[in-house]
Scaffold this motif. Structure first.
Motif, PDB file in Angstrom:
ATOM      1  N   UNK A  87      20.026 -10.961  -2.402  1.00  0.00           N
ATOM      2  CA  UNK A  87      21.178 -10.654  -1.865  1.00  0.00           C
ATOM      3  C   UNK A  87      20.695 -12.185  -0.777  1.00  0.00           C
ATOM      4  N   UNK A  88      22.008 -13.312  -0.988  1.00  0.00           N
ATOM      5  CA  UNK A  88      22.552 -14.394   0.514  1.00  0.00           C
ATOM      6  C   UNK A  88      21.977 -13.466   1.500  1.00  0.00           C
ATOM      7  N   UNK A  89      22.405 -12.625   1.781  1.00  0.00           N
ATOM      8  CA  UNK A  89      22.565 -11.325   3.203  1.00  0.00           C
ATOM      9  C   UNK A  89      21.116 -10.936   3.617  1.00  0.00           C
ATOM     10  N   UNK A  90      20.978 -10.574   1.892  1.00  0.00           N
ATOM     11  CA  UNK A  90      18.945 -10.234   2.536  1.00  0.00           C
ATOM     12  C   UNK A  90      18.461 -11.326   2.976  1.00  0.00           C
ATOM     13  N   UNK A  91      18.103 -12.731   1.643  1.00  0.00           N
ATOM     14  CA  UNK A  91      17.621 -13.128   1.790  1.00  0.00           C
ATOM     15  C   UNK A  91      18.238 -14.188   3.807  1.00  0.00           C
ATOM     16  N   UNK A  92      18.864 -13.604   4.279  1.00  0.00           N
ATOM     17  CA  UNK A  92      19.220 -14.787   5.729  1.00  0.00           C
ATOM     18  C   UNK A  92      18.409 -13.376   6.474  1.00  0.00           C
ATOM     19  N   UNK A  93      18.018 -12.538   5.884  1.00  0.00           N
ATOM     20  CA  UNK A  93      17.713 -11.080   6.781  1.00  0.00           C
ATOM     21  C   UNK A  93      15.995 -11.423   7.475  1.00  0.00           C
TER      22      UNK A  93
ATOM     23  N   UNK B 105       5.539  -4.499  15.801  1.00  0.00           N
ATOM     24  CA  UNK B 105       4.599  -5.860  16.152  1.00  0.00           C
ATOM     25  C   UNK B 105       4.953  -5.542  18.002  1.00  0.00           C
ATOM     26  N   UNK B 106       5.879  -5.200  18.332  1.00  0.00           N
ATOM     27  CA  UNK B 106       6.104  -4.457  19.981  1.00  0.00           C
ATOM     28  C   UNK B 106       5.305  -3.634  20.882  1.00  0.00           C
ATOM     29  N   UNK B 107       4.240  -2.506  19.592  1.00  0.00           N
ATOM     30  CA  UNK B 107       3.034  -1.731  20.453  1.00  0.00           C
ATOM     31  C   UNK B 107       2.187  -2.942  19.784  1.00  0.00           C
ATOM     32  N   UNK B 108       1.699  -2.747  19.361  1.00  0.00           N
ATOM     33  CA  UNK B 108       0.374  -4.324  18.673  1.00  0.00           C
ATOM     34  C   UNK B 108       0.242  -5.060  20.238  1.00  0.00           C
ATOM     35  N   UNK B 109       1.160  -6.003  20.401  1.00  0.00           N
ATOM     36  CA  UNK B 109       1.325  -6.760  21.864  1.00  0.00           C
ATOM     37  C   UNK B 109       1.290  -6.759  23.293  1.00  0.00           C
ATOM     38  N   UNK B 110       2.201  -5.481  23.158  1.00  0.00           N
ATOM     39  CA  UNK B 110       1.983  -4.499  24.288  1.00  0.00           C
ATOM     40  C   UNK B 110       0.367  -4.346  24.282  1.00  0.00           C
ATOM     41  N   UNK B 111      -0.054  -3.892  23.382  1.00  0.00           N
ATOM     42  CA  UNK B 111      -1.625  -3.603  23.453  1.00  0.00           C
ATOM     43  C   UNK B 111      -2.737  -4.974  23.438  1.00  0.00           C
ATOM     44  N   UNK B 112      -2.814  -5.872  22.913  1.00  0.00           N
ATOM     45  CA  UNK B 112      -2.896  -7.067  23.461  1.00  0.00           C
ATOM     46  C   UNK B 112      -1.788  -8.583  23.174  1.00  0.00           C
ATOM     47  N   UNK B 113      -2.136  -8.466  24.608  1.00  0.00           N
ATOM     48  CA  UNK B 113      -0.822  -9.693  24.777  1.00  0.00           C
ATOM     49  C   UNK B 113      -0.740 -11.095  24.067  1.00  0.00           C
ATOM     50  N   UNK B 114      -2.398 -11.475  23.801  1.00  0.00           N
ATOM     51  CA  UNK B 114      -2.765 -12.630  23.178  1.00  0.00           C
ATOM     52  C   UNK B 114      -2.388 -12.697  21.188  1.00  0.00           C
ATOM     53  N   UNK B 115      -2.151 -11.561  21.430  1.00  0.00           N
ATOM     54  CA  UNK B 115      -1.961 -11.123  19.563  1.00  0.00           C
ATOM     55  C   UNK B 115      -1.492 -12.476  18.998  1.00  0.00           C
ATOM     56  N   UNK B 116      -1.752 -12.546  17.221  1.00  0.00           N
ATOM     57  CA  UNK B 116      -1.271 -13.934  16.401  1.00  0.00           C
ATOM     58  C   UNK B 116      -0.792 -13.470  15.566  1.00  0.00           C
ATOM     59  N   UNK B 117       0.469 -12.860  15.357  1.00  0.00           N
ATOM     60  CA  UNK B 117       0.397 -12.441  14.121  1.00  0.00           C
ATOM     61  C   UNK B 117       0.922 -13.202  12.292  1.00  0.00           C
ATOM     62  N   UNK B 118       0.467 -13.061  11.413  1.00  0.00           N
ATOM     63  CA  UNK B 118       0.385 -13.449  10.198  1.00  0.00           C
ATOM     64  C   UNK B 118       1.027 -12.257   9.167  1.00  0.00           C
ATOM     65  N   UNK B 119       2.009 -12.767   8.192  1.00  0.00           N
ATOM     66  CA  UNK B 119       2.885 -11.924   6.766  1.00  0.00           C
ATOM     67  C   UNK B 119       2.142 -12.716   5.978  1.00  0.00           C
ATOM     68  N   UNK B 120       2.893 -11.911   4.503  1.00  0.00           N
ATOM     69  CA  UNK B 120       3.387 -12.004   3.511  1.00  0.00           C
ATOM     70  C   UNK B 120       4.836 -11.511   3.430  1.00  0.00           C
ATOM     71  N   UNK B 121       5.774 -12.697   2.566  1.00  0.00           N
ATOM     72  CA  UNK B 121       7.004 -12.609   2.146  1.00  0.00           C
ATOM     73  C   UNK B 121       7.175 -12.936  -0.030  1.00  0.00           C
ATOM     74  N   UNK B 122       7.680 -11.991  -0.209  1.00  0.00           N
ATOM     75  CA  UNK B 122       8.879 -11.841  -1.175  1.00  0.00           C
ATOM     76  C   UNK B 122       9.883 -12.490  -1.571  1.00  0.00           C
ATOM     77  N   UNK B 123      10.205 -13.901  -1.605  1.00  0.00           N
ATOM     78  CA  UNK B 123      11.213 -14.250  -2.265  1.00  0.00           C
ATOM     79  C   UNK B 123      12.088 -14.137  -3.258  1.00  0.00           C
ATOM     80  N   UNK B 124      13.133 -14.127  -3.580  1.00  0.00           N
ATOM     81  CA  UNK B 124      14.117 -14.017  -4.684  1.00  0.00           C
ATOM     82  C   UNK B 124      13.533 -12.694  -5.576  1.00  0.00           C
ATOM     83  N   UNK B 125      13.502 -11.371  -5.126  1.00  0.00           N
ATOM     84  CA  UNK B 125      12.465 -10.032  -5.732  1.00  0.00           C
ATOM     85  C   UNK B 125      14.268  -9.588  -6.469  1.00  0.00           C
ATOM     86  N   UNK B 126      13.990  -8.914  -6.583  1.00  0.00           N
ATOM     87  CA  UNK B 126      14.829  -8.553  -7.819  1.00  0.00           C
ATOM     88  C   UNK B 126      16.210  -7.915  -7.225  1.00  0.00           C
ATOM     89  N   UNK B 127      17.670  -8.180  -7.103  1.00  0.00           N
ATOM     90  CA  UNK B 127      18.546  -7.999  -6.471  1.00  0.00           C
ATOM     91  C   UNK B 127      18.787  -8.623  -5.024  1.00  0.00           C
TER      92      UNK B 127
END
Ligand code: SF4
Length: 478
Positions: free
Chosen positions: A338-344, A314-336
């Motif tokens: 934990x609350x700690x994983x989710x907080x990460x 992400x840092x390299x991409x924003x260094x290349x293009x400062x106005x880059x807007x990022x989007x992502x996919x997330x999967x919640x509740x994957x097997x195993x």
């Protein structure tokens, strides 16, 4: 459902023979939308005109998606409804053929013919170019199935869209450049339904995009299940990269905007990052799924990257293009998970500052490794999903709010809901509503954003002369 209102003359071939009608229903992602368009183009050459009235169709195609839970069951229930139309057509003395295409066809195969006798054709995503031949066989009365991964390149056999068809589809188009995936993330069915990675040759893609631009298309989004793994043959006979392909496409006259989706962080190479730096036509908007912020879960998902790898990228991409807007996919509740994983994961959302994201509660896909892992309780997954949703929506609202008072380039796509209004897209894919003349459809013009709605922006046209450069939005700074 309303019928397609074509004058009768348009439903005749040049020899005076009445055209047959095809109804195509598309489920799932943009790759399926593109596939449906190419099927329609190929069927048009075989004498089929499109209709949006399934009851009037001679051929009904369900182009299916396997990504959602219970996808196959939903297709079977839809086939029950289609069966009634088929019976009604037979009562009128008409033959209606039913084809199931797409990823459910690939995954279920012969089971579809067994469970849904009204189906005449089962065709996998790699065999669409064979549809006319499959129809000819099905007309003889036998159920036909083609779910092979053929050696020939289907893109070389699919018919090119006609100029009128391109114009009817609008000023933005999708072009598949890559299919399949070799990554085998443990939650995903794509490597099983779409097969190994395949990339179209550069010359073939350039010819298709030139044809689109010539018919008035201003924006092309290159699509693939793992699009940045693109390695199609270049003009010199050697494998190209997506970065090089984008450079070549940026030279095409009339084309104002380029995008690509969906990418894997492990395949963001130097040439692609350089394309973000060097090509003004490449929009500063990148969908780069991370799925989780926990290294333990990323390893269980077989994502082949860590949280630190992702943030470095992400840092390299924003260094290349400062106005880059990022989007992502997330999967919640994957097997195993934990609350700690989710907080990460929540921490990563804060650190990366996504402009938008898609989030899903994990649900097992039969045949994938994660389906056999110990599953989390549903209430735990639901509670985490809501927390993630709050975090993601908060960032999205901040990103949109930061647009107010800015001047953004907007590609006008179609009339809006209100009289005299047009709807277009900002560089960041936000819908923008502006009072403007229909003649501006297809133009890219600067718009002053005056109001921010829930999911869209409102603005007024600005004369080109007093246009400020598109700003790097403060909320997107790394
Ligand atoms: S990279 Fe994407 S398409 Fe490939 S297996 Fe992973 S999630 Fe599925």
């Amino acid at each position: 459902m309303a019928g397609l209102r074509l004058p009768l003359a348009h439903l005749m071939t040049i020899t005076g023979e009445a055209l047959k009608k095809v109804f195509i229903r598309t489920y799932g992602c943009q790759m399926n939308v593109y596939d449906s368009e190419r099927m329609a183009d190929t069927l048009a050459a075989a004498g089929y005109a499109p209709t949006d009235a399934p009851e009037a169709a001679d051929l009904v195609v369900l182009n299916t998606c396997h990504i959602r839970e219970k996808a196959a069951e939903k297709v079977y229930s839809e086939l029950g409804r289609i069966d009634e139309l088929k019976v009604a057509a037979a009562a009128e003395g008409r033959q209606m053929l039913v084809a199931v295409a797409g990823c459910v066809a690939q995954a279920e195969g012969e089971e579809i013919l067994r469970r849904a006798p009204s189906v005449d054709i089962v065709v996998g995503p790699q065999s669409y170019h064979r549809l006319p031949a499959l129809i000819a066989r099905a007309e003889q009365g036998a159920g036909v199935i083609d779910t092979e991964f053929p050696v020939e390149d289907k893109f070389g056999f699919l018919q090119a869209p006609r100029r009128e068809a391109i114009r009817a589809r609008g000023v933005s188009a999708f072009v598949t450049v890559q299919e399949g995936c070799d990554k085998f993330c443990t939650f995903c069915v794509v490597p099983y339904t779409r097969g190994a990675e395949f990339s179209r040759p550069v010359v073939q893609i350039v010819a298709e995009v030139e044809r689109l631009a010539d018919a008035g298309v201003r924006e092309v989004t290159l699509i693939g299940q793992n699009v940045n793994a693109y390695h199609g043959e270049g003009p010199d006979g050697r494998p190209s990269t997506l970065g090089h392909l984008l450079h070549r496409l940026a030279e095409i006259d009339g084309l104002a905007r380029l995008r690509y989706t969906t990418s894997h962080p492990g395949d963001m190479d130097d040439s692609l990052i350089a394309a973000h730096r060097d090509l003004p036509a490449l929009m500063p908007c990148l969908h780069l799924p991370v799925q989780s912020g926990s290294d333990r879960i990323l390893a269980a998902m077989n994502r082949r990257h860590t949280r630190a790898d992702y943030l470095r990228l992400v840092k390299r991409l924003r260094a290349a293009r400062a106005d880059l807007a990022l989007s992502s996919d997330f999967i919640v509740g994957f097997p195993g998970e934990t609350e700690e994983d989710f907080r990460a994961t929540l921490d990563l959302v804060e650190e990366a500052g996504f402009a938008a994201s898609y989030f899903f509660k994990y649900s097992p896909r039969p045949g994938t490794p994660a389906a056999d892992m110990d599953q989390l309780a549903e209430p735990v997954k639901t509670e985490r999903l809501h927390r993630l949703q709050d975090a993601v929506e908060n960032h999205q609202a901040q990103f949109n709010a930061a647009c107010e008072g800015k001047v953004l380039d907007v590609l006008f796509e179609k009339p809006g809901k209100r009289a005299g209004q047009l709807v277009g897209r900002s560089p960041y894919l936000q819908p923008v509503h502006v009072m403007a003349e229909p003649a501006l459809i297809g133009e890219v013009l600067p718009v002053l954003i005056t109001e921010v709605g829930g999911n869209s922006l409102f603005g007024t046209l600005r004369a080109g002369a007093d246009r400020a450069p598109t700003p790097a939005l403060a909320s997107m700074e790394a």
